[in-house]
Design a protein around this motif. Structure first.
Motif, short mmCIF file in Angstrom:
data_model
loop_
_atom_site.label_atom_id
_atom_site.label_comp_id
_atom_site.label_asym_id
_atom_site.label_seq_id
_atom_site.Cartn_x
_atom_site.Cartn_y
_atom_site.Cartn_z
N UNK A 105 22.57 46.75 -31.91
CA UNK A 105 21.25 46.91 -31.31
C UNK A 105 20.82 45.66 -30.54
N UNK A 106 19.80 45.81 -29.71
CA UNK A 106 19.10 44.69 -29.07
C UNK A 106 20.07 43.72 -28.39
N UNK A 107 20.05 42.44 -28.80
CA UNK A 107 20.89 41.44 -28.16
C UNK A 107 22.37 41.74 -28.25
N UNK A 108 22.79 42.42 -29.31
CA UNK A 108 24.19 42.83 -29.41
C UNK A 108 24.55 43.82 -28.33
N UNK A 109 23.63 44.73 -28.04
CA UNK A 109 23.84 45.71 -26.97
C UNK A 109 23.87 45.00 -25.62
N UNK A 132 11.01 46.71 -27.81
CA UNK A 132 9.58 47.04 -27.74
C UNK A 132 8.98 47.33 -29.11
N UNK A 133 9.60 48.14 -29.98
CA UNK A 133 9.04 48.35 -31.30
C UNK A 133 8.94 47.07 -32.14
N UNK A 160 11.19 52.03 -23.37
CA UNK A 160 9.79 52.14 -23.80
C UNK A 160 9.66 52.73 -25.20
N UNK A 161 10.66 53.51 -25.61
CA UNK A 161 10.61 54.11 -26.95
C UNK A 161 11.48 53.37 -27.96
N UNK A 240 3.89 38.52 -34.22
CA UNK A 240 4.21 37.72 -35.41
C UNK A 240 4.09 38.57 -36.68
N UNK A 241 3.11 39.45 -36.73
CA UNK A 241 2.95 40.32 -37.89
C UNK A 241 4.11 41.32 -38.01
N UNK A 242 4.52 41.87 -36.87
CA UNK A 242 5.65 42.79 -36.89
C UNK A 242 6.91 42.08 -37.36
#
Length: 254
Positions: A105-109, A132-133, A160-161, A240-242
């Motif tokens: 995921x993310x940076x790996x992708x 985004x999430x 976006x999702x 930061x909370x997420x």
């Protein structure tokens, strides 16, 4: 190198990510990768490269646990270094193949997206961009990189999702090129890299550079503004909370 292992065979540089259980990226790993890519670019004995992770993980992306404790100067340096790594990979003129050994995921992708060909192991794994999430802004250049492979409409929708895809879904959308059994990921990836090196080198490399020129331009444009935008969101209370919640959940899993 502390977090990377390199093996050279048949003129292919095999790069093995080796940081923790999931190859999460911190400043040290990013800098090691950038240095290695620059070295392999200039190494005449290396005609192509492959990337591999560990069983079950190619890379989980950014090491949120470590990055959460970075101060503002460290975070600014990290994002500049990470974007520079992407740029170096996009400008890498030799064939590059990603052997995606698990979750990515993310940076790996993003790392895999910089390659010319992506082979992924079959199984209950995910790949995609879910920034985004998590509360992280996706730069326009990342959108251009994602849409380069899967099209603008799907890239828009998925970014976006925060959509993450199974290997089968990723293959259907063009995010990856091939699915193989885990025991074939190494051989298949290396064979593909060797295959790409068989073309007339100047023609292949010059064409690759021409095709990627808009992507390189996107990443070179307004880098400081992009980093400032990302950092502003990074330090916002909501993000930061997420991040804190995610880190707590990850810590409990450990």
């Amino acid at each position: 190198m502390k977090h990377i292992r390199l093996k050279k065979e048949d003129h292919i540089g095999q790069i093995f990510l080796n940081r923790g259980s999931s190859n999460a990226m911190d400043m040290e790993l990013v800098n090691e990768l950038t240095t290695l890519i620059k070295e392999l670019k200039e190494d005449p004995s290396v005609e192509g490269i492959t990337f591999f992770g560990k069983e079950g993980f190619f890379s989980s992306g950014l090491d949120l646990i470590t990055l959460y404790d970075y101060d503002k100067d460290q975070m600014q340096s990290f994002w500049k270094s990470f974007l520079n790594l992407i740029l170096e990979l996009l400008k890498f003129e030799k064939p590059a193949v990603a052997g995606i050994t698990g979750h990515s995921p993310a940076g790996g992708c993003v790392l895999a997206l910089c390659c010319d060909y992506r082979v992924m192991v079959e199984g209950d794994f995910i790949i995609g961009l879910n920034e985004v999430p998590v509360g992280i802004i996706v730069p326009h250049a990342i959108f251009e990189l994602y849409s380069f492979w899967i099209g603008r409409s799907k890239a828009y929708q998925y970014l976006l999702s925060g959509t993450l895809l199974s290997p089968q879904e990723a293959l259907k959308d063009g995010l990856i090129h091939e699915i193989v059994a885990p025991n074939r990921i190494g051989t298949t990836s290396i064979n593909q890299a060797v295959k790409l090196t068989q073309f007339e080198k100047n023609a292949w490399r010059s064409t690759k550079q021409n095709l990627r020129a808009p992507l390189v331009e996107a990443f070179e444009k307004d880098k400081d503004e992009v980093v400032d935008q990302i950092l502003k969101q990074w330090w916002s209370p909501s993000t930061r909370n997420i991040l804190k919640t995610l880190i707590e959940n990850l810590s409990h899993k450990k």
